[in-house]
Structure formats: C-alpha cells, structure tokens
Design an enzyme around this catalytic site. Sequence first.
Site, PDB file in Angstrom:
ATOM      1  N   HIS A  46       0.872  -1.311   0.160  1.00  0.00           N
ATOM      2  CA  HIS A  46      -0.072   0.164   0.000  1.00  0.00           C
ATOM      3  C   HIS A  46       0.993   1.267  -0.037  1.00  0.00           C
ATOM      4  CE1 HIS A  46      -3.307   2.784   1.506  1.00  0.00           C
ATOM      5  NE2 HIS A  46      -2.150   3.293   1.991  1.00  0.00           N
ATOM      6  N   GLU A  47       1.712   1.198   0.874  1.00  0.00           N
ATOM      7  CA  GLU A  47       2.729   2.595   0.684  1.00  0.00           C
ATOM      8  C   GLU A  47       3.498   2.618  -0.348  1.00  0.00           C
ATOM      9  OE1 GLU A  47       2.719   4.667   3.213  1.00  0.00           O
ATOM     10  OE2 GLU A  47       1.245   3.377   4.465  1.00  0.00           O
ATOM     11  N   HIS A 107       1.917   4.524  -2.920  1.00  0.00           N
ATOM     12  CA  HIS A 107       1.975   6.165  -2.737  1.00  0.00           C
ATOM     13  C   HIS A 107       3.207   6.611  -3.578  1.00  0.00           C
ATOM     14  CE1 HIS A 107      -1.541   6.650  -0.212  1.00  0.00           C
ATOM     15  NE2 HIS A 107      -0.922   6.036   0.826  1.00  0.00           N
ATOM     16  N   GLU A 128      -5.519   7.399  -0.761  1.00  0.00           N
ATOM     17  CA  GLU A 128      -5.693   6.037   0.044  1.00  0.00           C
ATOM     18  C   GLU A 128      -6.222   4.928  -0.597  1.00  0.00           C
ATOM     19  OE1 GLU A 128      -3.948   5.328   2.761  1.00  0.00           O
ATOM     20  OE2 GLU A 128      -3.065   7.243   2.441  1.00  0.00           O
ATOM     21  N   ASP A 177      -4.617   1.351  -2.013  1.00  0.00           N
ATOM     22  CA  ASP A 177      -5.077   0.116  -1.788  1.00  0.00           C
ATOM     23  C   ASP A 177      -5.403  -0.703  -3.189  1.00  0.00           C
ATOM     24  OD1 ASP A 177      -5.349   0.128   0.919  1.00  0.00           O
ATOM     25  OD2 ASP A 177      -7.310   0.865   0.981  1.00  0.00           O
TER      26      ASP A 177
END
Length: 427
Positions: A280-281, A284, A358, A362
């Site tokens: 997930h990070e 980003h 976010e 995901d």
Amino acid sequence: MMDHLIKINYKQYVLWISCLVYIFEQYLSFRQLRLFLIRDRPDELADIVTKEEFKKSQAYNLEGSYLGFIMSCYKQAEMVFILHYDILPLLWHFCSQLHKNELVQSALFLIFLKSLLTVTSLPFKLYGTFVIEERHGFNKQTIKFFLIDQLKSQLVNALLMVPFVSAFFFIVELTGDRFYLYAWITMILFQLFFITVYPAWVQPVFNTLTPLEEGELKASIEALAARVHFPLKKIYVMDGSKRSTHSNAYFYGFGNNQQIVLFNTLLTEQVDEICAVLAHELGHWQMSHTLQLFMIQQLHILFIFWLFSRFVHSPQMITEFGFSETPAVIGFMLFQFIYFPVDSIVCFLQHTYKRRIEYQADAYALGLEYSDTLRSALIKMSVKNLGGLIVDPWYSAWNHSHPSLIERLDMIGVKPALPVIKEKKTL
C-alpha cells in the site's frame, strides 16, 4: 481590497468565526459520539470482529470522544480568553523587557507562547496517556519518560523555530512587499533541510532505529521492493514499544535513497500481511502521492504568504489585537487567526484528496495480488489499535485523512457496504 479589509473588526471577526467553527465541529463530534454508544455489534461486522473486540473498540473510542469534547471546550475557552483579554500583547511587553532586539523578542515570544499552550494541554495528554491508553493496554511509558519526552519536544521545536524566525524576520526587512515569494522559497528549503536531517539528528532524540535482522521478513520486503523497482537502501526497526503498543510503518528519503521504518510492534504480524501494508505504501511512492501532497502544500503556503502581504501593512490588524506595533513575524501569527476559517476549508479539501489517494494505494496493493492479505492486515491492525469500526460519514469527511476500515474493505470488494445503524440502537 484593503478598503474592504479595513472595515472589518478583526478581533471580533476571529472570536465569532472561531466560535461558529467550534459549534459546527462539536456537532460533528456528537454525531460520531452517538455511534460509539452502540453496544451490540452490527451483523454486518460479524465476519470482521468478535463481539468482545467490538465492545473494546467502542469503549476505547467512546472515552477518547469524551476527552476530546472536554479538551476542545477548554481550548476554545482558552483562545477566547487570550484574545479577549489581550494576553498576547502582555506577553509581548514581557519579552520586550527581557531584550530590546525585535528579533530576540519575537523568538522569546513564540517560545514562551508555545510553552504556555503546551503546559495547559498537559493535563489532557496525561489523562489520555495514563488513564485511557493505560486502561486499554496501550501505554508503556512512565510519568518520568513522558515528561522528558515533552521537554525534548519543546527543545527541538525551539531549536528549529529560532533559525526560521530569524530568516523570516530578515527576509521581510530586506525584500519589501515581495517578501512573500522569498519567504516561500525559504520555507521550501527549510522543509527539505528538515526532511534530510530528521533521520540522523531529530529521530534519535526520541527513538532508536536498528537495522532489520536477516530473515524471512527482510527477504520478502527486499523482494517486494525489487519487484516494483523501489530503490530501497535500508530497512530499520524503531523501538516504538517503549511508548505504546500501537503499530505503524513509514518510508523516508529522496530519489534513490529510500528507507523503510517498521515499528517493532508490527513485527508480531505475519510476513505476508506486513508486505501487504508496505505494498500500500509503495503505491503512494509509485503514483508520486507524496510529491503531489508536497506540491499542494507548497502552493497553499505560497497563497498564505501572499495573502498575508495584503495585511502586513494594515495597522488596524495590529491595534485591534491589542498591540501598538510588532514585527512581521508576530503579525503573521495574528494573521493566522484571521485565516483560520479558510484554513479549515482547505484542510477539509486536503482530507478529501488524501482519502482518494488512499483508495488508489489500496488498489495498487490489490494489483500486486495482496487482496486477501491486505484485508486481513487491515482488520488485524484496526482490531489491535482499537480503531473506530462505525464512522459517521460527515465526521469522517471533516476530520479523517484516511477512509474507515469498512470503507476500505468495501473498496477491496470483499465486504458489503457500511452498515446502516438503526436510530434506536444509538441510545
């Protein structure tokens, strides 16, 4: 423009607007509080948490909400008292008696004000840490450790504040009406400098970072980084457990020097679930979300500096807050009171944007085939941290930069939509 601004009674405007925003935010908090009063687990959450886990989460968040109400009420009353009774000019006069140089006065004024506000917030922090967090099994600090932490924070803030205040002071003095552009550039450089020195100089003041030991977890993280071409240099473990059992992870670094920090409380989770969180990070990073947020923040800061330049020559703003004259550094602080309602709206828009990215992060993790492990990781972290399981959409939109657990699971596509709670169950 200034003709219209002169007609405004700035202090009365700030007092009324701040009270209206306070009432609005308390209404939103009350909407959320009613959901934390629910005792019975909704059927829609049956495959996510047990009845006992649901009760623990509700109890923890309910206590936090009550404390939030009391603290917000006090902080609002404190601000009204400070402005109405001209406490700021009295503090400025006190600093002027200590030193005649305006730059030194400004630094002393801001340090004393920050320290005063920290002291008045201390009882709430102590109650939150040593009553609420302690009662629910999160707190690992002693009173001594906590107070030393607070002192360290004040010292670090002072050390960072003084050079920036000095730079701002001289920029306004030297560059005239176009100071906002130079102040903006200085702010960017200051932030980049802070990001650079934080891991080596600031972080060690509070936490110890140690390299992650060789093993399955390190090998899996390195394989994930290589899979998406993430320029990973180091993986560290932070001793977060000396303060709390809450878990987290984050990235830092520039360009080809990216580093991952895992809270040691996170290491109890399964390797695949930790990798799912990091995926997930990595989403980003892959979609440049951090850079986008940084650019948005800089444009916002430029707008604030530019707007302040429209006010900086207004003697009315200074006199209505009880000052006879002040340097631009203190004038900028007063201007932030005036800008407060705009800042609230900007913060809401930023939350809206952050929630959107976010979901994108995901989706990126799902694309890496972490759908099942991401779902289990999100549930476990939420249960472990006693995150709110039922969230009012209005409250969440205004206050939260991240979607709720249910909203994220709904996006993943493995859980029905947010449960509808009957009104009678909230009493």
